[in-house]
Design an enzyme around this catalytic site. Structure first.
Site, mmCIF file in Angstrom:
data_model
loop_
_atom_site.group_PDB
_atom_site.id
_atom_site.type_symbol
_atom_site.label_atom_id
_atom_site.label_comp_id
_atom_site.label_asym_id
_atom_site.label_seq_id
_atom_site.Cartn_x
_atom_site.Cartn_y
_atom_site.Cartn_z
ATOM 1 N N GLY A 37 -8.899 11.720 1.361
ATOM 2 C CA GLY A 37 -7.719 12.466 0.966
ATOM 3 C C GLY A 37 -6.611 12.369 1.985
ATOM 4 O O GLY A 37 -6.546 11.441 2.777
ATOM 5 N N ARG B 163 -15.426 10.900 14.209
ATOM 6 C CA ARG B 163 -16.093 9.674 13.772
ATOM 7 C C ARG B 163 -16.671 8.839 14.914
ATOM 8 O O ARG B 163 -17.711 8.210 14.761
ATOM 9 C CB ARG B 163 -15.113 8.809 12.967
ATOM 10 C CG ARG B 163 -14.805 9.387 11.604
ATOM 11 C CD ARG B 163 -13.794 8.545 10.855
ATOM 12 N NE ARG B 163 -13.544 9.112 9.535
ATOM 13 C CZ ARG B 163 -12.649 8.631 8.679
ATOM 14 N NH1 ARG B 163 -11.933 7.565 9.015
ATOM 15 N NH2 ARG B 163 -12.473 9.189 7.505
ATOM 16 N N ARG C 87 -9.030 8.112 15.360
ATOM 17 C CA ARG C 87 -8.252 8.713 14.270
ATOM 18 C C ARG C 87 -8.981 9.892 13.654
ATOM 19 O O ARG C 87 -10.150 9.804 13.298
ATOM 20 C CB ARG C 87 -7.972 7.673 13.181
ATOM 21 C CG ARG C 87 -7.228 8.252 11.972
ATOM 22 C CD ARG C 87 -6.826 7.181 10.997
ATOM 23 N NE ARG C 87 -7.937 6.601 10.281
ATOM 24 C CZ ARG C 87 -8.501 7.116 9.185
ATOM 25 N NH1 ARG C 87 -8.075 8.274 8.701
ATOM 26 N NH2 ARG C 87 -9.480 6.488 8.571
ATOM 27 N N LYS D 52 0.245 -9.371 -0.860
ATOM 28 C CA LYS D 52 -0.616 -10.505 -0.520
ATOM 29 C C LYS D 52 -1.566 -10.862 -1.661
ATOM 30 O O LYS D 52 -1.889 -12.022 -1.883
ATOM 31 C CB LYS D 52 -1.402 -10.164 0.736
ATOM 32 C CG LYS D 52 -2.186 -11.314 1.342
ATOM 33 C CD LYS D 52 -2.795 -10.852 2.655
ATOM 34 C CE LYS D 52 -3.669 -11.906 3.266
ATOM 35 N NZ LYS D 52 -4.295 -11.435 4.522
ATOM 36 N N SER E 63 -4.583 9.073 8.046
ATOM 37 C CA SER E 63 -4.028 7.726 7.858
ATOM 38 C C SER E 63 -3.035 7.662 6.697
ATOM 39 O O SER E 63 -1.919 7.148 6.853
ATOM 40 C CB SER E 63 -5.154 6.709 7.656
ATOM 41 O OG SER E 63 -6.011 7.112 6.612
ATOM 42 N N ALA F 169 2.149 2.957 2.431
ATOM 43 C CA ALA F 169 3.308 2.899 3.325
ATOM 44 C C ALA F 169 4.436 2.073 2.708
ATOM 45 O O ALA F 169 5.572 2.536 2.583
ATOM 46 C CB ALA F 169 2.901 2.323 4.679
ATOM 47 N N HIS G 253 -16.309 3.377 10.678
ATOM 48 C CA HIS G 253 -16.676 4.507 9.822
ATOM 49 C C HIS G 253 -18.189 4.691 9.892
ATOM 50 O O HIS G 253 -18.941 3.724 9.753
ATOM 51 C CB HIS G 253 -16.242 4.273 8.380
ATOM 52 C CG HIS G 253 -16.209 5.533 7.572
ATOM 53 N ND1 HIS G 253 -17.357 6.172 7.163
ATOM 54 C CD2 HIS G 253 -15.175 6.291 7.136
ATOM 55 C CE1 HIS G 253 -17.019 7.265 6.492
ATOM 56 N NE2 HIS G 253 -15.706 7.363 6.455
ATOM 57 N N GLY H 84 0.830 -1.204 0.000
ATOM 58 C CA GLY H 84 0.000 0.000 0.000
ATOM 59 C C GLY H 84 0.860 1.247 0.000
ATOM 60 O O GLY H 84 2.047 1.221 -0.351
ATOM 61 N N HIS I 134 -13.578 0.062 10.194
ATOM 62 C CA HIS I 134 -12.871 0.801 9.151
ATOM 63 C C HIS I 134 -11.370 0.909 9.373
ATOM 64 O O HIS I 134 -10.600 0.815 8.423
ATOM 65 C CB HIS I 134 -13.477 2.205 9.071
ATOM 66 C CG HIS I 134 -12.874 3.089 8.023
ATOM 67 N ND1 HIS I 134 -12.912 2.771 6.682
ATOM 68 C CD2 HIS I 134 -12.221 4.278 8.117
ATOM 69 C CE1 HIS I 134 -12.310 3.737 5.992
ATOM 70 N NE2 HIS I 134 -11.870 4.647 6.838
ATOM 71 N N GLU J 51 -13.065 17.794 6.629
ATOM 72 C CA GLU J 51 -13.719 16.595 7.129
ATOM 73 C C GLU J 51 -13.908 16.709 8.633
ATOM 74 O O GLU J 51 -13.408 17.638 9.269
ATOM 75 C CB GLU J 51 -12.901 15.356 6.758
ATOM 76 C CG GLU J 51 -12.816 15.125 5.257
ATOM 77 C CD GLU J 51 -12.018 13.897 4.877
ATOM 78 O OE1 GLU J 51 -12.175 13.428 3.740
ATOM 79 O OE2 GLU J 51 -11.224 13.404 5.698
ATOM 80 N N TYR K 86 -8.757 1.958 -1.926
ATOM 81 C CA TYR K 86 -10.164 2.293 -1.709
ATOM 82 C C TYR K 86 -10.369 3.572 -0.897
ATOM 83 O O TYR K 86 -11.507 3.968 -0.654
ATOM 84 C CB TYR K 86 -10.861 1.120 -1.014
ATOM 85 C CG TYR K 86 -10.808 -0.142 -1.841
ATOM 86 C CD1 TYR K 86 -11.649 -0.319 -2.931
ATOM 87 C CD2 TYR K 86 -9.874 -1.137 -1.561
ATOM 88 C CE1 TYR K 86 -11.576 -1.471 -3.708
ATOM 89 C CE2 TYR K 86 -9.793 -2.291 -2.334
ATOM 90 C CZ TYR K 86 -10.648 -2.450 -3.406
ATOM 91 O OH TYR K 86 -10.575 -3.574 -4.182
#
Length: 533
Positions: A52, A290, A386, A38, A391, A19, A244, A17, A351, A121, A48
């Site tokens: 942002g 959240r 978070r 994987k 993230s 990272a 989420h 990903g 999430h 957000e 997905y």
């Protein structure tokens, strides 16, 4: 049975990903890098991600403000030093991503060039979210994949799972305990291979597949957390699992996320009768963090006996909606739902894993030579909840800081000459694969029921008892049968589920994402929950 292949590399990166690939690209050209994916190279949570990346790019914003927003959302258990480190390094790490070719949305030209369109957000006091329409993760992942696939210094193994880390003490080597490689399950060949490495980086993502309902892809099975724990690393804050608030409620799209940016651009949450409810729960209404929004939705669903609540942005102009949310608009149309004209049925879903493998600001774990970056790690950034769009930022900052540290330390790390091959002489092929499917479904169902948005001590104890039974079954299965993908994932998920429940039982308060009816108040002087192997 001897593995068919033995790989040797300087740095083994487990995960592909944001990272893992950002780190691999920073290392490539300086040392040998192998990336283990994987699934297909571009499959993973990054792909997905809709919203942002949070970073200060506006002159009216500040790093201090970003830090304070993160600390507030984290409900008192963020590590301020880690938050300041990540927010302070956000801009240059995002700029590196832009330099790789990621095209973020712009809104106007200035004497210095285009100005980025920044959205807002939940939990943010300013507009600071850089985005590529409503498919930021796709833009990031496809750019990094194309760069990594074309780089001669990066070797990529697709459809390969890491089985376990190999540590020096377990093979009888003297000196400081360190990681020396990993066993790899090659799904295509159905055999276990071996990789020797001077450093290993876990970039495997989170563990949300431990829950029945999740926004995550199937590969998010807590592999890195489980492997690090088995290798002797500390784990922290796994009781904080972010749900989420707005996952589409539809039988044909059970894990389709509806980005928080919809609420950032004015979407309302409504009951089935059309009335808004978030102002009843928090002064920030739909822009509350959240954890608050997810609990409010859960509360209203239970109070009304409703299957879902609704997200409604139909009061905004149609052209605006279609311009800013084209992916969501098109996806919903395939399900006969028009985002511009009607409210969207939603439910919360697992999430993000806010805890993980404990690391320092360079991504170093308790095991020498082993790094953990991205969602698999616990840096102290997220605390008890978070903040939206932090993230991907964490992935980029630690991809940079870990790469810098690896390059400094690599010349001092010797490559191990030989590792013991995987031994399958005492196992056979399984004719009971259905047992694993039953274990998988049982685990995810009781984790959702007992360790979900609202918890009690009794529910947690019930979950732990079920986990102990499953662990015995799976350990016996693992000892007697050859490796399979389902076996590896269920083994890791049950291990992580145990860590989640034990962490939750240790926190005698309600804070952020951990809400228990038995301890509804917050305690003074909160500390992270740390589990030691």
């Amino acid at each position: 049975m001897q593995p068919s292949t033995e790989y040797t590399t300087d740095v083994l990166v487990i995960g592909s990903g944001a990272a893992g690939l950002s780190l691999a690209l920073r290392l490539a050209g300086h040392c040998e890098v192998m990336v283990l994916s994987k699934g297909p190279l571009d499959e993973g949570s990054t792909l997905y991600a809709q919203g942002g990346i949070a970073a200060v790019f506006d002159e009216t914003d500040s790093v201090d403000s970003h830090v304070e927003d993160t600390l507030i959302a984290g409900a008192g258990v963020c590590d301020r030093e880690a938050v300041e480190f990540i927010a302070g390094n956000a801009r240059h790490c995002v700029q590196w991503l832009i330099d790789q070719g990621v095209l973020f949305d712009t809104e106007a030209s200035t004497p210095n060039g285009d100005r980025y369109h920044l959205t807002r957000e939940g939990g943010h006091s300013h507009r600071r979210i850089l985005h590529a329409a409503d498919a930021t993760g796709k833009a990031v992942e496809t750019t990094l994949v194309s760069k990594a696939a074309a780089h001669p210094g990066i070797q990529i193994l697709e459809r390969c799972n890491a089985v376990d880390l190999i540590t020096s003490n377990r093979i009888g080597l003297p000196g400081t305990r360190r990681v020396v490689g990993a066993y790899i399950w090659n799904r295509a060949e159905e055999l276990v291979e071996l990789c020797r490495a001077r450093a290993v980086v876990l970039a495997t993502g989170g563990a949300s597949k431990v829950y029945q309902y999740t926004t995550n892809p199937d590969i998010s099975s807590g592999d890195g957390i489980a492997m690090a724990w088995r290798a002797g690393c500390r784990i922290a804050n796994l009781e904080f699992n972010q749900f989420h608030p707005t996952c589409l409620f539809h039988p044909q799209a059970r894990n389709f996320l509806l980005t928080e940016a919809l609420r950032g651009e004015g979407a309302y949450l409504r009951r089935p009768d059309g009335s808004r409810f978030m102002p009843d729960f928090d002064a920030r209404a739909e822009l509350a963090p959240r954890d608050i929004v997810a609990r409010a939705i859960d509360h209203e669903m239970k109070r009304l006996g409703a299957d879902c609540m609704y997200l409604d942005i139909s009061h905004r102009p149609e052209a605006f909606i279609r311009q800013h949310f084209p992916t969501i608009y098109d996806k919903l149309l395939t399900l006969d739902i028009d985002l511009t004209r009607q409210p969207i049925p939603i439910v919360p879903a697992a999430h993000y894993t806010c805890g993980g493998v404990m690391v320092d600001k360079h991504g170093r774990t308790d095991l020498d030579g082993l790094y953990a970056i991205g969602e698999v790690s616990y840096t102290g950034l997220h605390g008890a909840n978070r903040l939206a769009s932090n993230s991907l930022l964490e992935c980029l900052v630690y991809g940079w800081s870990a790469a810098e540290d690896i390059l400094r330390r690599l010349p001092t790390i010797a490559q191990v000459r030989q590792l013991p091959p995987w031994d399958e002489s005492q196992v056979s092929n399984s004719d009971e694969e259905v047992v694993l499917q039953h274990n998988w479904h049982e685990l995810r169902l009781f984790m959702w029921d007992y360790v979900g948005i609202v918890r009690t001590t009794k529910r947690l104890e019930r979950a732990l008892h079920r986990i102990e039974l499953l662990t015995r079954e799976i350990d016996e299965y693992y000892s007697n049968f050859r490796i399979s993908n389902n076996l590896l994932e269920v083994r890791n998920l049950v291990q992580v589920a145990e860590l989640i429940v034990k962490s939750a039982l240790l926190r005698k308060e309600s804070r952020g994402l951990h809400f228990t009816l038995d301890y509804p108040a917050m305690q003074p002087d909160p500390q992270p929950t740390i589990l030691q192997p």
